[in-house]
Design an enzyme around this catalytic site. Structure first.
Site, short mmCIF file in Angstrom:
data_model
loop_
_atom_site.label_atom_id
_atom_site.label_comp_id
_atom_site.label_asym_id
_atom_site.label_seq_id
_atom_site.Cartn_x
_atom_site.Cartn_y
_atom_site.Cartn_z
N LEU A 73 0.81 -1.23 0.00
CA LEU A 73 0.00 0.00 0.00
C LEU A 73 0.84 1.27 0.00
O LEU A 73 0.31 2.36 0.18
CB LEU A 73 -0.96 -0.01 1.19
CG LEU A 73 -1.95 -1.18 1.19
CD1 LEU A 73 -2.83 -1.15 2.44
CD2 LEU A 73 -2.79 -1.20 -0.07
N SER A 74 2.15 1.14 -0.21
CA SER A 74 2.97 2.35 -0.28
C SER A 74 2.83 2.98 -1.66
O SER A 74 2.55 2.30 -2.64
CB SER A 74 4.43 2.05 0.04
OG SER A 74 5.01 1.24 -0.95
N MET A 111 8.86 4.62 4.86
CA MET A 111 8.95 3.23 4.42
C MET A 111 10.14 3.02 3.50
O MET A 111 10.82 2.00 3.57
CB MET A 111 7.66 2.78 3.73
CG MET A 111 6.47 2.66 4.68
SD MET A 111 6.81 1.67 6.16
CE MET A 111 7.31 0.12 5.47
N ASP A 126 24.12 -11.61 3.22
CA ASP A 126 24.35 -12.44 2.03
C ASP A 126 25.83 -12.47 1.65
O ASP A 126 26.36 -13.53 1.32
CB ASP A 126 23.51 -11.92 0.86
CG ASP A 126 23.71 -12.77 -0.38
OD1 ASP A 126 23.54 -14.00 -0.29
OD2 ASP A 126 24.05 -12.21 -1.43
#
Length: 164
Positions: A73-74, A111, A126
């Site tokens: 929803l951004s 966000m 990673d």
């Protein structure tokens, strides 16, 4: 108050079309915990996969731009600035990542900054997982935001959420 649900309880993207664009800035942080030896190897450029900080920096910047693809929803935003900075504590085996995002938009960039810091931390994991199986990612938090109607927020030390 904005709501991500309509009157039937269905998820919606908040309509920000009526808001005026303003300069928005957000700074978020993530913490990576690893062996002291692993952190030393990162700093000395001895990780076999290459320059850990360079890859994590690019991953974080890319993540800021990809946030609407990851967070349903951004809003898609025109990011005007994204940067990643690292600080290290070799005695504790800790890397702190700070992600800063800026845009002239109708909605905030919190966000984008949080996703940026998160993905930079995952990229470190990673790059180093072959050297250190015990790496963990700690708190991901909003440190600062400004712009828009709600004003400025600055996280206070040793508190979960306070406004400035």
């Amino acid at each position: 108050m904005f709501n991500h649900f309509d009157d039937r309880g269905q998820a919606i993207m908040v309509d920000v079309s009526g808001k005026q664009p303003t300069l928005r800035t957000a700074v978020a942080a993530a913490t990576v915990f690893l062996k002291k030896e692993t952190l030393s190897a990162i700093i000395e450029g001895k990780i076999s996969k290459g320059d850990v900080f360079a890859v994590a920096r690019l991953a974080g910047i890319t993540a800021a731009k990809k946030t609407p693809e990851l967070i349903p929803l951004s809003h898609p935003l025109a990011i005007h600035h994204a940067a990643i900075e690292f600080s290290t504590d070799e005695n504790k085996g800790v890397i702190t990542i700070e992600a800063t995002v800026r845009a002239f938009e109708r909605t905030g960039v919190e966000m984008e900054a949080m996703v940026s810091a998160s993905v930079a931390a995952l990229a470190i994991y990673d790059m180093c997982k072959g050297a250190d199986k015990g790496i963990s990612i700690g708190e991901i938090t909003l440190l600062y935001k400004e712009g828009g109607k709600s004003g400025t927020y600055r996280k206070q030390q040793n508190k979960s959420s306070d406004s400035a």
